[in-house]
Design an enzyme around this catalytic site. Structure first.
Site, PDB file in Angstrom:
ATOM      1  N   ASP A 134      53.068  52.568  34.372  1.00  0.00           N
ATOM      2  CA  ASP A 134      52.795  50.959  33.646  1.00  0.00           C
ATOM      3  C   ASP A 134      53.478  50.419  32.689  1.00  0.00           C
ATOM      4  O   ASP A 134      54.067  49.442  33.243  1.00  0.00           O
ATOM      5  CB  ASP A 134      51.380  51.248  32.773  1.00  0.00           C
ATOM      6  N   CYS A 188      42.857  44.544  53.897  1.00  0.00           N
ATOM      7  CA  CYS A 188      41.472  43.498  53.681  1.00  0.00           C
ATOM      8  C   CYS A 188      41.106  42.942  54.850  1.00  0.00           C
ATOM      9  O   CYS A 188      40.403  41.997  54.774  1.00  0.00           O
ATOM     10  CB  CYS A 188      42.599  43.156  52.840  1.00  0.00           C
ATOM     11  N   CYS A 191      38.839  39.531  54.743  1.00  0.00           N
ATOM     12  CA  CYS A 191      37.692  38.607  53.679  1.00  0.00           C
ATOM     13  C   CYS A 191      38.745  38.765  52.419  1.00  0.00           C
ATOM     14  O   CYS A 191      40.137  38.740  52.017  1.00  0.00           O
ATOM     15  CB  CYS A 191      37.754  40.052  53.408  1.00  0.00           C
ATOM     16  N   CYS A 194      37.594  38.243  47.113  1.00  0.00           N
ATOM     17  CA  CYS A 194      38.152  38.246  45.096  1.00  0.00           C
ATOM     18  C   CYS A 194      38.873  37.194  44.960  1.00  0.00           C
ATOM     19  O   CYS A 194      38.402  36.801  43.851  1.00  0.00           O
ATOM     20  CB  CYS A 194      39.214  39.245  45.569  1.00  0.00           C
ATOM     21  N   CYS A 214      45.243  34.283  34.309  1.00  0.00           N
ATOM     22  CA  CYS A 214      44.382  35.809  34.749  1.00  0.00           C
ATOM     23  C   CYS A 214      44.032  36.128  33.611  1.00  0.00           C
ATOM     24  O   CYS A 214      44.219  36.149  32.274  1.00  0.00           O
ATOM     25  CB  CYS A 214      45.223  36.487  35.260  1.00  0.00           C
ATOM     26  N   CYS A 240      39.624  42.046  32.577  1.00  0.00           N
ATOM     27  CA  CYS A 240      38.573  41.310  33.797  1.00  0.00           C
ATOM     28  C   CYS A 240      38.719  42.562  34.936  1.00  0.00           C
ATOM     29  O   CYS A 240      39.615  42.522  35.529  1.00  0.00           O
ATOM     30  CB  CYS A 240      39.231  40.252  33.497  1.00  0.00           C
ATOM     31  N   CYS A 243      37.346  40.745  40.152  1.00  0.00           N
ATOM     32  CA  CYS A 243      37.972  40.767  41.389  1.00  0.00           C
ATOM     33  C   CYS A 243      38.101  42.494  41.392  1.00  0.00           C
ATOM     34  O   CYS A 243      38.452  42.418  43.803  1.00  0.00           O
ATOM     35  CB  CYS A 243      39.635  40.341  41.554  1.00  0.00           C
ATOM     36  N   CYS A 247      35.075  43.346  45.549  1.00  0.00           N
ATOM     37  CA  CYS A 247      35.651  43.746  46.440  1.00  0.00           C
ATOM     38  C   CYS A 247      34.660  45.412  47.267  1.00  0.00           C
ATOM     39  O   CYS A 247      34.322  46.038  46.583  1.00  0.00           O
ATOM     40  CB  CYS A 247      36.922  44.446  45.590  1.00  0.00           C
TER      41      CYS A 247
END
Length: 375
Positions: A134, A188, A191, A194, A214, A240, A243, A247
């Site tokens: 990360d 995806c 769609c 999100c 965001c 959050c 999204c 899905c």
């Protein structure tokens, strides 16, 4: 042991230490990613938490001499909380996003990558390895996509068939020439759920995020949250999940098998009012082992104030007034000024008028005056 045998052994060992998915790719530069990142910078869409050197973010060879391959790993985290506590009038609760449930994933994934490094070095003592989770220079998502872990979705997450997008990602660069896995096809389709559901319109288009809008980013900032976003934050104190929860690929993906990430209900959905007065030490003792604590208590307390305003929690007004009078932090005082206006009690308005008589910080004064004008 030849490279093919080692690769099979690494896959098998990874499963025994709780790595849910593993994939291999080359250490070739991520040229398409570099172009996308340049565009993000030009548009001002970056969060500011990223590595600023785009070469380091897209050229693994700059990070490890003689880099040949990258091993990508994914570890699933839960989407469901057993015995979730319910808030009620006078005892309102906030919520940490699912990626902050249980132990800090940086710690857990680094430990697993450390074991994987050790295993490889036992087989090939001359191997070179470098792992990151990360906060490293490379893009976890780009590596996972190229290594076949999942596809890069419109919600800017990697979606795996097995665990949905509820996965933490990490990687290891090495000089061992492993056979690369095949990337997955994007599933995806047409769609856009999100994109449509994002509370602040942060998902500009499929796979492009304006981090400055965001909520997951905004809840981690240390400055005042712009007023246009405050109502959308709701009772989120960190992160959050909108999204992800919207899905269809995440439907029925609960991922309850990783013990380290089992949520502690009273921490994942904490009572808001007691959070306001935690000292640095108390905050660290209570929340320090979760990933949502990395920015310290100040952003979390600011977000808790916004959450109390969301609930129009009149029971919190006396505590908020006391903090407006005595708290040394301008960001907190300014947020309280707005929150008292949202809750809308006469006691709160009177406190705002009194605060204006002595407040010296210009930004806090602006918040106080704006609240009185709205009244």
């Amino acid at each position: 042991m030849n490279t093919v045998q080692l690769q099979q052994a690494v896959r098998a060992y990874a499963a025994t230490i709780g790595i849910d998915k593993i994939g291999f790719t080359t250490a070739a530069p991520f040229r398409e990613l570099k172009n996308r990142l340049k565009r993000q910078q030009e548009l001002g869409y970056q969060s500011g938490f990223e590595e600023k050197d785009l070469d380091k973010r897209t050229e693994p060879a700059l990070l490890l001499d003689q880099a040949e391959s990258i091993i990508a790993i994914a570890v699933a985290y839960p989407s469901k909380m057993e015995d979730s506590p319910k808030g009620k009038k006078g005892e309102r609760r906030g919520i940490f996003c699912r990626a902050s449930w249980g132990m800090d994933y940086h710690t857990v994934l680094r430990e697993k990558l450390g074991l994987l490094e050790q295993f490889i070095l036992e087989q090939i003592p001359t191997a070179r390895v470098r792992s990151m989770v990360d906060t490293g220079e490379l893009s976890d998502r780009a590596i996972a996509e190229r290594a076949g872990i999942g596809w890069s979705a419109k919600n800017c997450s990697i979606i795996t068939p097995e665990f949905g997008s509820y996965v933490y990602l990490g990687e290891m660069i090495t000089n061992i020439p492993f056979v690369p896995d095949v990337p997955m096809e994007d599933e995806c389709g047409d769609c856009t759920l999100c994109i449509d559901a994002c509370p602040t319109g942060a998902l500009i288009q499929g796979g492009q995020l304006n981090a400055q809008r965001c909520i997951a980013f905004l809840t981690q900032t240390k400055t005042p949250i712009p007023e246009e976003f405050r109502a959308e934050i709701g009772n989120r104190v960190y992160g959050c999940d909108t999204c992800q929860t919207i899905c269809p690929k995440n439907k029925k993906k609960h991922n309850l098998h990783q013990q380290a990430f089992q949520p502690e209900p009273e921490l994942a959905k904490p009572l808001l009012q007691p959070m306001l007065t935690l000292s640095n030490r108390e905050f660290k003792e209570k929340f320090g082992h979760i990933s949502g604590s990395w920015r310290g208590k100040n952003p979390i307390q600011r977000n808790a104030i916004i959450a109390l305003a969301h609930f129009k929690d009149e029971a919190a007004v006396p505590e908020l007034i006391a903090m407006l009078d005595k708290d040394p932090r301008p960001v907190i005082r300014g947020t309280i000024a707005w929150a008292l206006g949202q809750i809308g009690t006469e006691e709160g308005y009177n406190a705002i008028k009194e605060a204006l008589l002595k407040e010296e910080d210009l930004e806090v004064r602006a918040e106080l005056e704006a609240t009185l004008k709205r009244v």
